[in-house]
Scaffold this active site. Structure first.
Site, short mmCIF file in Angstrom:
data_model
loop_
_atom_site.label_atom_id
_atom_site.label_comp_id
_atom_site.label_asym_id
_atom_site.label_seq_id
_atom_site.Cartn_x
_atom_site.Cartn_y
_atom_site.Cartn_z
N GLU A 53 0.83 -1.20 0.00
CA GLU A 53 0.00 0.00 0.00
C GLU A 53 0.87 1.26 0.00
O GLU A 53 0.62 2.21 -0.75
CB GLU A 53 -0.94 0.01 1.21
CG GLU A 53 -1.90 -1.17 1.26
CD GLU A 53 -1.38 -2.35 2.06
OE1 GLU A 53 -2.20 -3.01 2.74
OE2 GLU A 53 -0.16 -2.63 2.02
N CYS A 76 -2.43 -3.87 7.31
CA CYS A 76 -2.03 -4.08 8.70
C CYS A 76 -2.33 -2.85 9.55
O CYS A 76 -2.41 -1.73 9.05
CB CYS A 76 -0.56 -4.46 8.78
SG CYS A 76 0.56 -3.20 8.13
N ALA A 155 9.13 -37.55 -8.55
CA ALA A 155 9.18 -37.93 -9.97
C ALA A 155 9.06 -39.45 -10.02
O ALA A 155 9.84 -40.16 -9.38
CB ALA A 155 10.49 -37.47 -10.60
N GLY A 299 13.88 -38.71 -0.07
CA GLY A 299 13.49 -40.07 -0.41
C GLY A 299 12.19 -40.48 0.25
O GLY A 299 11.56 -39.71 0.99
#
Length: 365
Positions: A53, A76, A155, A299
């Site tokens: 802003e 805020c 993946a 993993g």
């Protein structure tokens, strides 16, 4: 599409310009409109910098008195690193404020809106709320829970394998999918792997082939036993590496040696089995290093832990057009005897990534 939606869409695009630069603050944009003409645009450009802003008001091409301010997050009302924005909008004579979503920060939530309305400013809420929630999903989680937003990346083959039985996994996904992962790295605060991935792949975990800054690199290594020749210790970005190990290692010679190279350490609590306590470690990463978002490129065992502890917020699955057969699954350490005990996600998008499929899931609440 009405004017409020059109302007808020512009605000959201501006907000995204802060990606990778403003965290752990939210991404915020602002557009100021007077007599159906945009007279200013701004966004939160960097952490510690002025808010959206204030940035927009600084760039006004004419007096903003009587104008409409569009902002994707509630202005805020408390003093932080910068002065509050709600009083600034009041001071400048803004007539109407259109907001995408209420600020979840307990210091702000609803107080900015209340202050604006008490001053006589019209406040219109919930314009493009879903989009506003999405671009600040990292902030929305960590500001309330004190735990970073966790994105998992997998993946895999058509039959759900992340590697062959022998452990070979580079590369299952194609080049375009890997570029997408690098874009994700540029957006989050940190990338996280476990000791096994560090040893098997010796990854650099940097951003390549796409624009963006390199994230922090987190490695969970309970006993601090990784060899010092790995890329995360020896490349030009060693100062971005954080090793999470047990508190018992704090005075070890290995830790002292790596600290001299610029490596950071987080000394963590351990659980009953002697492994790093995941939840307390995530909270410490947030409080100590201000990490609000993490991309987990780990993993299957560690990814399963994120899932089982309920902190895996988003999952990106890249499915390559290959069948491996008797390989290793990302979640083969998890068992659900009944379907009702399974982990459920919402499907956010299905995208084509060259020859791969890129599916984005979010945790179902």
């Amino acid at each position: 599409m009405n004017q409020h939606q059109e302007m808020m869409n512009r605000v959201l695009k501006l907000a995204l310009r802060g990606s990778g630069k403003v965290s752990p603050n939210p991404r915020v944009g602002c557009v100021i409109v007077k007599e159906n003409k945009i007279i200013a645009e701004g966004w939160h450009r960097e952490f510690g910098g002025i808010h959206a802003e204030a940035d927009a008001l600084l760039h006004c091409i004419e007096d903003p008195k009587g104008a409409i301010a569009y902002v994707n997050l509630e202005p805020c009302s408390h003093v932080g690193k910068n002065p509050p924005c709600a009083p600034l909008l009041i001071e400048k004579g803004i007539k109407t404020v259109v907001i995408g979503m209420k600020d979840p920060n307990p210091l702000v939530s609803g107080k900015g809106i209340e202050l604006l309305r008490k001053s006589g400013i019209e406040v219109i809420q919930d314009i493009c709320t879903e989009e506003s929630l999405w671009i600040n999903r990292f902030f929305n989680k960590h500001i309330v829970s004190g735990i970073p937003y966790i994105i998992g990346k997998i993946a895999q083959s058509i039959d759900g394998c992340i590697s062959t039985k022998s452990g070979e996994s580079q590369w299952i996904s194609g080049k375009e999918s890997r570029k997408t992962v690098h874009r994700l790295r540029a957006e989050v605060d940190a990338v996280l792997i476990g000791k096994g991935t560090a040893l098997a792949d010796n990854p650099s975990l940097t951003v390549r082939d796409v624009p963006g800054r390199n994230p922090l690199r987190i490695v969970l290594d309970t006993n601090c036993s990784l060899p010092e020749h790995l890329q995360i210790f020896t490349d030009d970005y060693a100062c971005l590496t954080i090793i999470c190990c047990s508190k018992e290692m704090e005075e070890s010679s290995r830790v002292v040696s790596l600290q001299k190279k610029g490596i950071h350490f987080l000394f963590c609590d351990t659980d009953d089995s002697g492994k790093i306590d995941l939840i307390s470690t995530l909270k410490s990463l947030y409080t100590t290093f201000h990490i609000g978002s993490i991309l987990a490129e780990c993993g299957g065992k560690l990814m399963s832990n994120f899932l089982q502890f309920g902190v895996l917020d988003e999952l990106h699955v890249f499915i390559a057009p290959i069948i491996i057969g008797n390989g290793i699954s990302a979640f083969n350490s998890i068992e659900s005897n009944l379907l009702r005990d399974s982990y459920t996600f919402s499907n956010q998008a299905v995208l084509k990534s060259d020859e791969d499929l890129h599916i984005i899931y979010t945790k179902k609440i």
